[in-house]
Design a protein around this motif. Structure first.
Motif, PDB file in Angstrom:
ATOM      1  N   ARG A 178      -6.450  -2.457   7.989  1.00 20.34           N
ATOM      2  CA  ARG A 178      -7.495  -1.814   7.185  1.00 20.34           C
ATOM      3  C   ARG A 178      -7.609  -2.480   5.819  1.00 20.34           C
ATOM      4  N   LYS A 233       0.841  -1.197   0.000  1.00 25.73           N
ATOM      5  CA  LYS A 233       0.000   0.000   0.000  1.00 25.73           C
ATOM      6  C   LYS A 233       0.870   1.239   0.000  1.00 25.73           C
ATOM      7  N   ILE A 269      -9.645  -0.087   3.005  1.00 25.49           N
ATOM      8  CA  ILE A 269      -8.899   0.372   1.839  1.00 25.49           C
ATOM      9  C   ILE A 269      -8.459  -0.869   1.074  1.00 25.49           C
ATOM     10  N   ASP A 270      -8.211  -0.671  -0.203  1.00 25.96           N
ATOM     11  CA  ASP A 270      -7.805  -1.810  -1.021  1.00 25.96           C
ATOM     12  C   ASP A 270      -6.302  -1.751  -1.262  1.00 25.96           C
ATOM     13  N   PHE A 299       0.779   5.501   0.087  1.00 29.75           N
ATOM     14  CA  PHE A 299       0.007   6.728   0.271  1.00 29.75           C
ATOM     15  C   PHE A 299       0.815   7.837  -0.361  1.00 29.75           C
TER      16      PHE A 299
END
Ligand SMILES: Nc1ncnc2c1ncn2[C@@H]1O[C@H](COP(=O)(O)OP(=O)(O)O)[C@@H](O)[C@H]1O
Ligand SMILES: [Mg+2]
Lengths: 306, 416
Positions: free
Chosen positions: A43, A7, A49-50, A9
């Motif tokens: 999460r 993931k 979230i994916d 961001f």
């Protein structure tokens, strides 16, 4: 249950290829310092979230949304509607997961009773203490009887007594076959509760597996007490041996304890006592994740309160 | 397998929206804010009275009623010429003439039918001859214009004598102009009411998601149900609240009207009739609210604090007033592209369509407009919730933990 989760961001790579597996009905701890990527991983597991890359499998489904009613989740940042009564808050959280309100209230009352909080049922959340509100939220995550429970830092914000109660609760969930996954930066909780752990640092998982295996990553410590203080037998002790008075400390040799014992007996060292202690999870953590990551961890819950 | 996943999966969109809406509805109903909400309209009523000025503009445009004229060709030309001469000297007191028909010898003409057809802007019809003019009009207009018509006819005959022909008259119940004028009034009242109600709700919707974000409940909701459902639930809860409000205000308003001995019949019948007009009013109110509300909810959801929401309030309200003026303007521009644009543009569509319901009888445009508006609501909600998921849920927890992280990186000397 999760393979190669990634993931990002914006620019930060929060989670970089995380693998985590939790056996059904077991307690799994996600262990890591602040900012390690624990919350982000959870999460993703929950489908809030994916992941950018990687696969999930939650209770046998690739999409966590397909089993939403079987999941309970306590987010890291707690919150409830302050004007709601405790019992209504629990029932509302159940309703979000498909439990009829009336049933939610009934079970909510039972749960509050089990927790010795029946007097709080009709009180507004804003009038409860922070710890009590947190327990109400905790019960709300359990009211629909989920098969998988995910707690993000469940112990933080609780006093020692409630931390103890929570440990009991988590064990009883697992005894009933519920899979529990929780994150923590307090090693002791994981050590006491977990069957398996995933150590996470800087978005990577350097270790995932049984707590025993983690400890076995570093050799057990041997403490030897001898009446004799010197002799040819000393050559049999490993190089890394420290001496404190009558006591000798050294890691368990790879060849095992028996050859060493034989040498000591033959050399008439005069063994007074001998103990082998498996490494603590904290030492294992240091060995696996490194000093830097360990510096931000809390070994015992008491230290967190300070 | 399918059956299992259906039982285990998330609540459906509508079920989840219902769970959220039910909580919100009860929370608002039992809050102090609800009392203020019920009292709120007192303020807009004052503003509404002042805003009557807007209405005046609409009416004066729609009001300049014409007098139709159907006479033998010669007489007709003479009347038209005389009218223009007098108008040049006397001014706007002389009504404009509209040529209806040049009659052949002995040809009959039915002025009553023309007026009662309620088409156009005719306030009266003049028939007969120069010597014996005949005025057909509603009672009020006969008194107003018979003298004027007589004067025009006298001028037209060019008789030196100051003898004015007597104007025979026929009274009709209504006329196109009167009906239209009244209908525009009804349209205007409907729009103002709609606008004020939606305005009242807008501010409340804007700050609707801030509580969830402030209390971190949003994470619980996001984990359990679709974000669309959160948005929908919040919108519909507010709609239900406003329904209660309208019922209360409506009852209060009706009581005041009845006590004052007045009734709705003082307003002109709207084109679609009263029951349907009220139905449309309710539906367009809901639509107008959902359209604006879904946008406000999205805007509000991007804000992190109540104060940020308050700063947003001003521009958002201004934009809304602009939309309202656009819709009001469109009412006076029947048949132009402006009217069409106002009906097609989602935000002004409910206003424009309600006005249309007052003025025009056709039903089908409303069905088309409602379908279009519903589609827009769905799109707005979807876009809003997607934006929220992308921008807010992924932009990380705000407040305490961010601070902790910053503090930590500061303490450990990392500059990131
Ligand atoms: N929504 C987000 N947006 C941007 N960065 C984030 C977001 N959530 C987490 N991060 C970053 O990702 C990393 C992992 O964070 P997190 O999963 O919260 O760690 P932990 O729960 O282990 O403390 C941190 O560097 C954090 O700053
Ligand atoms: Mg975290």
């Amino acid at each position: 249950m999760a393979r190669g989760l990634v993931k990002r961001f914006d620019e930060t790579l929060a989670v970089d290829g995380v693998d985590i597996t939790a056996r059904r009905g077991s307690i799994t701890g996600i262990l890591g310092p602040n900012g390690a990527g624990k919350t982000t991983t959870l999460r993703m597991l929950l489908g809030i979230i994916d992941p950018d890359e990687g696969n999930r499998s939650v209770l046998g489904h690739a999409d966590p949304k397909d089993v939403a009613r079987l999941i309970g989740y306590l987010p890291e940042e707690r919150g409830l509607y302050p004007a709601m009564k405790a019992i209504e808050a629990i029932a509302f959280m159940g309703a979000l997961r498909g439990l009829p309100l009336a049933e939610g209230r009934r079970r909510g009352r039972e749960l509050l009773e089990q927790y010795g909080l029946e007097h709080a049922a009709e009180r507004q959340i804003r009038k409860l203490s922070k710890g009590m509100a947190q327990i109400v939220q905790l019960l709300g995550t359990l009211v629909h009887e989920p098969q998988l429970v995910v707690f993000d830092e469940p112990f933080s914000g609780l006093d020692a007594i409630n931390q103890g109660k929570l440990e009991v609760l988590i064990r009883s969930l697992a005894d009933r076959g519920v899979t529990v996954i929780f994150s923590t930066h307090v090693i002791a909780h994981a050590e006491r509760l977990c069957e398996s752990i995933a150590i996470i640092a800087g978005g990577k998982v350097p270790f995932a597996g049984r707590v025993d295996e983690a400890r076995d990553r570093i050799p057990a410590q041997v403490r030897l007490e001898t009446s004799d203080s010197d002799g040819p037998w000393r050559a049999a002790l490993p190089e890394a041996t420290r001496r404190v008075g009558q006591f000798w400390y050294f890691p368990l040799p790879e060849t095992g304890i028996e050859p060493l014992l034989r040498a000591l007996i033959d050399g008439e060292a005069g063994i007074q006592s001998l103990s082998i202690e498996r490494a603590g999870l904290h030492d294992a953590f240091v060995a696996i994740a490194g000093e830097a990551a360990a510096a931000d961890m809390v070994t015992t819950p008491e230290r967190e309160d300070a | 397998m399918d059956a299992i996943s259906k039982q285990a999966g998330r609540l459906s969109l509508w079920q989840a929206a219902f769970v959220v809406a039910r909580r919100d509805f009860l929370a608002i109903l039992f809050s102090r804010a609800f009392i203020f909400f019920l009292l709120g309209p007192l303020f807009p009523i004052v503003v509404g009275a002042l805003a009557g000025g807007i209405g005046a503009q609409v009416q004066s445009e729609a009001l300049s009623a014409d007098v139709g004229i159907a006479m033998p060709a010669e007489d007709l030309d003479a009347m038209m010429q005389a009218r223009d001469e007098l108008a040049a000297r006397i001014g706007p007191a002389i009504p404009p003439f509209v040529e209806l028909e040049r009659l052949e010898e002995g040809e009959a003409f039915d002025p009553v039918a023309v007026l009662e057809g309620r088409e156009g802007r005719l306030a009266a019809v003049v028939t007969g001859t120069l010597e014996e003019p005949h005025l057909t009009a509603p009672e009020a207009n006969i008194g107003r214009w018979s003298g004027t018509i007589s004067m025009i006819a006298a001028t037209a005959t060019r008789s030196e004598a100051t003898s004015y022909p007597t104007v025979e008259s026929t009274t009709v119940a209504t006329s196109g102009a009167r009906e239209n004028r009244g209908r525009y009034q009804t349209a205007q009242s409907g729009m103002v009411l709609l606008f004020l109600l939606i305005m009242l709700l807008a501010g409340m919707v804007l700050s609707n998601l801030v509580e969830e974000k402030g209390n971190k409940i949003i994470e619980i909701l996001a984990a359990a149900i679709p974000m669309d459902a959160v948005f929908m639930g919040k919108l519909f809860a507010m709609l239900a609240i406003s329904a209660i409000g309208i019922a209360v205000w409506g009852a209060a308003g009706a009581t005041i009207l009845t006590l004052g001995g007045r009734s709705l019949s003082e307003f002109a019948n709207p084109g679609v009739g009263w029951p349907l007009f009220f139905t449309f009013g309710a539906i367009y109110f809901a639509m107008g609210y959902l359209l604006l509300g879904s946008i406000f909810l999205t805007i509000g959801s991007m804000a992190a604090t109540v104060r940020e929401v308050q700063t947003l309030n001003m521009p958002v309200t201004m934009a809304q007033v602009l939309v309202f003026f656009f819709a009001s303007l469109a009412v006076t521009m029947t048949g132009t592209w402006i009217e069409f644009a106002a009906m097609a543009f989602p935000l002004s569509s409910p206003f424009a369509m309600l006005a249309r319901a007052a003025v025009d009888e056709a039903i089908w445009p409303h069905l088309v407009a409602l379908a279009w508006q519903a589609l827009c609501v769905a799109v707005f909600i979807r876009v809003g919730s997607t934006l929220f998921r992308k921008k807010v849920l992924k932009s990380g927890p705000q407040g305490a933990s961010t601070k902790k992280r910053r503090l930590f990186s500061f303490a450990s000397g990392k500059n990131s």
